[in-house]
Design a protein around this motif. Structure first.
Motif, PDB file in Angstrom:
ATOM      1  N   ILE A 272      30.145  12.169  44.078  1.00 29.02           N
ATOM      2  CA  ILE A 272      30.215  13.429  44.810  1.00 29.02           C
ATOM      3  C   ILE A 272      31.576  13.479  45.474  1.00 29.02           C
ATOM      4  N   GLU A 273      32.410  14.408  45.054  1.00 27.31           N
ATOM      5  CA  GLU A 273      33.761  14.502  45.597  1.00 27.31           C
ATOM      6  C   GLU A 273      33.725  14.946  47.063  1.00 27.31           C
ATOM      7  N   GLY A 274      34.736  14.532  47.831  1.00 27.67           N
ATOM      8  CA  GLY A 274      34.855  14.977  49.213  1.00 27.67           C
ATOM      9  C   GLY A 274      33.917  14.245  50.153  1.00 27.67           C
ATOM     10  N   ALA A 275      33.681  14.851  51.315  1.00 27.05           N
ATOM     11  CA  ALA A 275      32.855  14.234  52.355  1.00 27.05           C
ATOM     12  C   ALA A 275      32.046  15.310  53.060  1.00 27.05           C
ATOM     13  N   VAL A 276      31.031  14.870  53.811  1.00 29.40           N
ATOM     14  CA  VAL A 276      30.230  15.799  54.602  1.00 29.40           C
ATOM     15  C   VAL A 276      31.163  16.518  55.582  1.00 29.40           C
ATOM     16  N   PRO A 277      31.116  17.830  55.665  1.00 34.27           N
ATOM     17  CA  PRO A 277      32.018  18.538  56.587  1.00 34.27           C
ATOM     18  C   PRO A 277      31.666  18.227  58.034  1.00 34.27           C
ATOM     19  N   PRO A 278      32.660  18.147  58.908  1.00 35.34           N
ATOM     20  CA  PRO A 278      32.359  17.915  60.326  1.00 35.34           C
ATOM     21  C   PRO A 278      31.583  19.084  60.895  1.00 35.34           C
ATOM     22  N   PRO A 279      30.711  18.844  61.856  1.00 30.80           N
ATOM     23  CA  PRO A 279      29.867  19.931  62.377  1.00 30.80           C
ATOM     24  C   PRO A 279      30.643  21.037  63.084  1.00 30.80           C
ATOM     25  N   PHE A 280      31.907  20.781  63.447  1.00 28.89           N
ATOM     26  CA  PHE A 280      32.708  21.820  64.090  1.00 28.89           C
ATOM     27  C   PHE A 280      33.524  22.628  63.078  1.00 28.89           C
ATOM     28  N   ALA A 281      33.382  22.320  61.785  1.00 29.80           N
ATOM     29  CA  ALA A 281      34.135  23.053  60.760  1.00 29.80           C
ATOM     30  C   ALA A 281      33.273  23.220  59.512  1.00 29.80           C
ATOM     31  N   LEU A 282      32.097  23.807  59.687  1.00 30.87           N
ATOM     32  CA  LEU A 282      31.185  23.988  58.565  1.00 30.87           C
ATOM     33  C   LEU A 282      31.662  25.153  57.691  1.00 30.87           C
ATOM     34  N   PRO A 283      31.559  25.024  56.367  1.00 28.03           N
ATOM     35  CA  PRO A 283      31.978  26.124  55.490  1.00 28.03           C
ATOM     36  C   PRO A 283      30.986  27.279  55.542  1.00 28.03           C
ATOM     37  N   ALA A 284      31.442  28.446  55.169  1.00 30.43           N
ATOM     38  CA  ALA A 284      30.565  29.616  55.110  1.00 30.43           C
ATOM     39  C   ALA A 284      29.603  29.484  53.937  1.00 30.43           C
ATOM     40  N   GLY A 285      28.466  30.149  54.051  1.00 32.20           N
ATOM     41  CA  GLY A 285      27.486  30.118  52.971  1.00 32.20           C
ATOM     42  C   GLY A 285      26.816  28.773  52.862  1.00 32.20           C
ATOM     43  N   CYS A 286      26.556  28.337  51.632  1.00 25.85           N
ATOM     44  CA  CYS A 286      25.958  27.015  51.406  1.00 25.85           C
ATOM     45  C   CYS A 286      26.938  25.942  51.859  1.00 25.85           C
ATOM     46  N   SER A 297      31.071  31.988  43.432  1.00 24.56           N
ATOM     47  CA  SER A 297      31.464  32.776  44.599  1.00 24.56           C
ATOM     48  C   SER A 297      30.256  33.188  45.434  1.00 24.56           C
ATOM     49  N   ALA A 298      29.103  33.341  44.802  1.00 25.23           N
ATOM     50  CA  ALA A 298      27.890  33.720  45.535  1.00 25.23           C
ATOM     51  C   ALA A 298      27.461  32.640  46.518  1.00 25.23           C
ATOM     52  N   CYS A 299      27.821  31.395  46.245  1.00 30.87           N
ATOM     53  CA  CYS A 299      27.408  30.278  47.113  1.00 30.87           C
ATOM     54  C   CYS A 299      28.089  30.352  48.480  1.00 30.87           C
ATOM     55  N   ALA A 300      29.284  30.924  48.523  1.00 26.43           N
ATOM     56  CA  ALA A 300      30.002  31.039  49.786  1.00 26.43           C
ATOM     57  C   ALA A 300      29.631  32.301  50.551  1.00 26.43           C
ATOM     58  N   ALA A 301      28.848  33.177  49.924  1.00 29.64           N
ATOM     59  CA  ALA A 301      28.526  34.456  50.549  1.00 29.64           C
ATOM     60  C   ALA A 301      27.426  34.343  51.587  1.00 29.64           C
ATOM     61  N   ARG A 302      26.424  33.497  51.323  1.00 28.54           N
ATOM     62  CA  ARG A 302      25.315  33.366  52.277  1.00 28.54           C
ATOM     63  C   ARG A 302      24.686  31.990  52.161  1.00 28.54           C
ATOM     64  N   GLU A 303      24.030  31.590  53.227  1.00 28.08           N
ATOM     65  CA  GLU A 303      23.377  30.288  53.243  1.00 28.08           C
ATOM     66  C   GLU A 303      21.974  30.423  52.652  1.00 28.08           C
ATOM     67  N   PRO A 304      21.658  29.680  51.609  1.00 32.05           N
ATOM     68  CA  PRO A 304      20.355  29.849  50.962  1.00 32.05           C
ATOM     69  C   PRO A 304      19.230  29.276  51.824  1.00 32.05           C
ATOM     70  N   PRO A 305      18.077  29.952  51.863  1.00 33.11           N
ATOM     71  CA  PRO A 305      16.942  29.421  52.628  1.00 33.11           C
ATOM     72  C   PRO A 305      16.256  28.294  51.866  1.00 33.11           C
ATOM     73  N   LEU A 306      15.484  27.502  52.584  1.00 38.62           N
ATOM     74  CA  LEU A 306      14.681  26.448  51.963  1.00 38.62           C
ATOM     75  C   LEU A 306      13.431  27.106  51.390  1.00 38.62           C
ATOM     76  N   ALA A 307      13.349  27.191  50.063  1.00 33.69           N
ATOM     77  CA  ALA A 307      12.267  27.921  49.408  1.00 33.69           C
ATOM     78  C   ALA A 307      11.490  27.003  48.470  1.00 33.69           C
ATOM     79  N   ALA A 308      10.228  27.342  48.230  1.00 28.94           N
ATOM     80  CA  ALA A 308       9.350  26.523  47.397  1.00 28.94           C
ATOM     81  C   ALA A 308       9.572  26.839  45.921  1.00 28.94           C
ATOM     82  N   LEU A 309       9.885  25.796  45.135  1.00 30.67           N
ATOM     83  CA  LEU A 309       9.948  25.924  43.683  1.00 30.67           C
ATOM     84  C   LEU A 309       8.586  25.657  43.060  1.00 30.67           C
ATOM     85  N   SER A 310       7.856  24.747  43.697  1.00 28.72           N
ATOM     86  CA  SER A 310       6.509  24.373  43.282  1.00 28.72           C
ATOM     87  C   SER A 310       5.799  23.870  44.525  1.00 28.72           C
TER      88      SER A 310
END
Length: 336
Positions: A272-286, A297-310
């Motif tokens: 997994i490239e990179g590192a966990v973002p610091p809590p004071f600099a979280l990216p937009a969206g996911c 590009s849709a991933c940066a638009a909004r934060e996805p909710p925790l939803a049930a797949l099964s």
């Protein structure tokens, strides 16, 4: 049946001069009696702050800003401080990281165990406290417990210190045990012994366990369910078998893909490239999208909710369900 522990919308922040830093953000979890929940993720994802929040031990300038933590229907966040102290260690106990620093070096092992028991039952006499503490040391298979009772932490090995922490946590027979990295810095043999011991004590007492770790091998061995944390949020939650057989969040896929497998000795591991973002600099969206091989590009638009797949399998990703056969190709594209 009412869950033993229920967490709803938990948000824990740390106030800085530049603004609030969110360490745990909107976490929902539940735990039944006798169940083991594994909480996994990289360092800095919020696992330990989650455990401290449950115990109401978040150090200043941290505080719980929102949410509910219910234990057998009682809102822990609404309890007065004396009532929470009575709950802590008695009904809910915790094994902290680094037993050498968690144990007081200037007091004997026996004194530290009896102090915990005396705090919850002041009527106990010195002889009763001693016998119960020695019995607790014996229960976690510390040899010559009468002698170890009089010794100081520096006189014990790392494995023995961890067993002392377990004995102290279980001295009052809690209903819930939170184990924060209980096998860190222990060799593989001692790690296996500690895990087997926790499992045996759990079966005897019927207590629930929250196991916080970064070791997926440990989780696979002992947990009934797994919650994967990333940047303060739960990104996937599922029964252990379902998570390992059919992981759905790209972060979970990356974690599992980075583990060597004997049946794929020549296969390339997925980093997994990179590192966990610091809590004071979280990216937009996911929050995972800057490191994700499936990001659009849709991933940066909004934060996805925790939803049930099964049933029982929750995922926070707009690309779920993920076709796992596409993962190596997606990874290869990022390496070009």
């Amino acid at each position: 049946m009412t869950a033993l522990l229920s967490i709803e919308g938990l948000r824990t922040i740390f106030r800085q001069h530049t603004g609030d830093v969110v360490a745990v953000d909107g976490v929902d979890l539940s735990l039944d009696r006798g169940e083991t929940l594994g909480v996994v993720g990289e360092s800095g994802c919020g696992k330990s702050v989650l455990s401290l929040s449950i115990m109401r031990l978040v150090p200043p300038p941290g505080r719980i800003a929102a949410g509910r933590i219910r234990f057998e229907g009682t809102d822990l966040l609404g309890l007065p401080a004396p009532a929470m102290r009575a709950m802590r260690g008695n009904r809910i106990a915790m094994i902290f990281q680094e037993p050498m620093t968690s144990l007081n070096p200037v007091f004997t092992v026996g004194r530290q165990i009896t102090e915990a028991m005396r705090a919850h039952d002041p009527s106990l006499g010195a002889r009763t406290l001693r016998s119960r503490a020695i019995a607790a040391l014996g229960r976690v298979r510390i040899p010559a417990p009468e002698r170890r009772f009089e010794e100081y932490p520096h006189q014990l090995s790392g494995g023995m210190r961890q067993r002392v922490m377990i004995a102290m946590a279980l001295a009052c027979q809690p209903d819930l045990l939170i184990a924060d990295e209980p096998t860190t810095a222990l060799d593989v043999t001692v790690q296996a012994e500690i895990l087997a011991l926790l499992g045996e004590l759990q079966r005897e007492a019927g207590m629930a366990i929250i196991l916080i770790t970064h070791d997926l091998g440990v989780v696979a061995e002992v947990a009934d369910r797994v919650a994967v944390m990333y940047a303060g949020r739960i990104v996937e939650e599922a029964p252990t078998a379902a998570l390992f057989d059919d992981p759905q969040h790209p972060y979970t896929l990356g974690l599992l893909g980075s583990i060597p497998r004997l049946d794929q000795a020549r296969a390339r591991l997925l980093a997994i490239e990179g590192a966990v973002p610091p809590p004071f600099a979280l990216p937009a969206g996911c929050r995972f999208h800057p490191r994700c091989v499936f990001a659009t590009s849709a991933c940066a638009a909004r934060e996805p909710p925790l939803a049930a797949l099964s049933p029982g399998h929750l995922v926070a990703c707009i690309h779920a369900p993920v076709e796992q056969s596409l993962v190596p190709a997606a990874r290869a594209r990022t390496d070009e």
